[in-house]
Design a protein around this motif. Structure first.
Motif, PDB file in Angstrom:
ATOM      1  N   SER A   1      -0.119   4.653   6.998  1.00 54.35           N
ATOM      2  CA  SER A   1       0.040   5.408   8.242  1.00 54.35           C
ATOM      3  C   SER A   1      -1.309   5.789   8.842  1.00 54.35           C
ATOM      4  O   SER A   1      -1.472   5.784  10.066  1.00 54.35           O
ATOM      5  N   THR A   2      -2.302   6.083   8.002  1.00 48.10           N
ATOM      6  CA  THR A   2      -3.633   6.427   8.511  1.00 48.10           C
ATOM      7  C   THR A   2      -4.265   5.239   9.232  1.00 48.10           C
ATOM      8  O   THR A   2      -4.775   5.381  10.352  1.00 48.10           O
TER       9      THR A   2
ATOM     10  N   SER B   1       0.843  -1.198   0.000  1.00 46.35           N
ATOM     11  CA  SER B   1       0.000   0.000   0.000  1.00 46.35           C
ATOM     12  C   SER B   1       0.876   1.245   0.000  1.00 46.35           C
ATOM     13  O   SER B   1       2.071   1.185   0.266  1.00 46.35           O
ATOM     14  N   ASN B   2       0.236   2.380  -0.279  1.00 49.32           N
ATOM     15  CA  ASN B   2       1.035   3.605  -0.232  1.00 49.32           C
ATOM     16  C   ASN B   2       1.195   4.049   1.214  1.00 49.32           C
ATOM     17  O   ASN B   2       0.464   3.624   2.111  1.00 49.32           O
ATOM     18  N   LEU B   3       2.144   4.906   1.444  1.00 53.40           N
ATOM     19  CA  LEU B   3       2.522   5.274   2.809  1.00 53.40           C
ATOM     20  C   LEU B   3       1.418   6.042   3.536  1.00 53.40           C
ATOM     21  O   LEU B   3       1.233   5.860   4.740  1.00 53.40           O
ATOM     22  N   MET B   4       0.663   6.845   2.815  1.00 51.09           N
ATOM     23  CA  MET B   4      -0.401   7.642   3.453  1.00 51.09           C
ATOM     24  C   MET B   4      -1.516   6.740   3.984  1.00 51.09           C
ATOM     25  O   MET B   4      -1.955   6.904   5.130  1.00 51.09           O
ATOM     26  N   ASN B   5      -1.965   5.780   3.172  1.00 46.13           N
ATOM     27  CA  ASN B   5      -3.016   4.870   3.631  1.00 46.13           C
ATOM     28  C   ASN B   5      -2.514   4.007   4.785  1.00 46.13           C
ATOM     29  O   ASN B   5      -3.238   3.768   5.751  1.00 46.13           O
TER      30      ASN B   5
END
Length: 115
Positions: free
Chosen positions: A88-89, A82-86
């Motif tokens: 970390s959220t 997954s991408n880092l923003m998803n």
């Protein structure tokens, strides 16, 4: 089709459970069977020791947080997918929920050993 298969599986499980409950050997407990045997004499005191409810609550809290740790471990493997923003959220949201639960238990006094 898949829903129909799920329904039949659930129905077969339910029917088997009901049949097994009807056919199984029933156990009848009475006062004589539940009392401890002391050479034919009446027991002097109760064989049942009081159980500490506080210990039980600590054990349940441990199991809950242990299961939550096992839910956190697969998050490490999903970093690559997954991408880092998803990532970390979701991770921070899950950890915040855990910390709110811990704060609630602490605020209620469930973590205090003194009674």
């Amino acid at each position: 089709m898949m829903m129909l298969l799920f329904f039949f599986t659930f129905l077969i499980g339910l029917i088997l459970t009901m049949v097994l409950n009807l056919v199984s050997k029933k156990t009848f407990s009475d006062r004589e069977k539940s009392s401890p045997f002391e050479c034919g004499f009446d027991p002097k005191n109760s064989a049942r020791l009081p159980f500490s409810l506080h210990f039980f609550l600590i054990a349940i809290i441990f199991l809950i947080f242990d299961v939550e740790i096992t839910l956190l471990l697969p998050l490490i493997m999903t970093i690559k997918l997954s991408n880092l923003m998803n990532f970390s959220t979701v991770s921070i949201g899950f950890i915040v929920i855990l910390l709110i639960g811990l704060y609630h238990e602490w605020n209620q006094g469930a973590l205090n050993w003194s009674i």
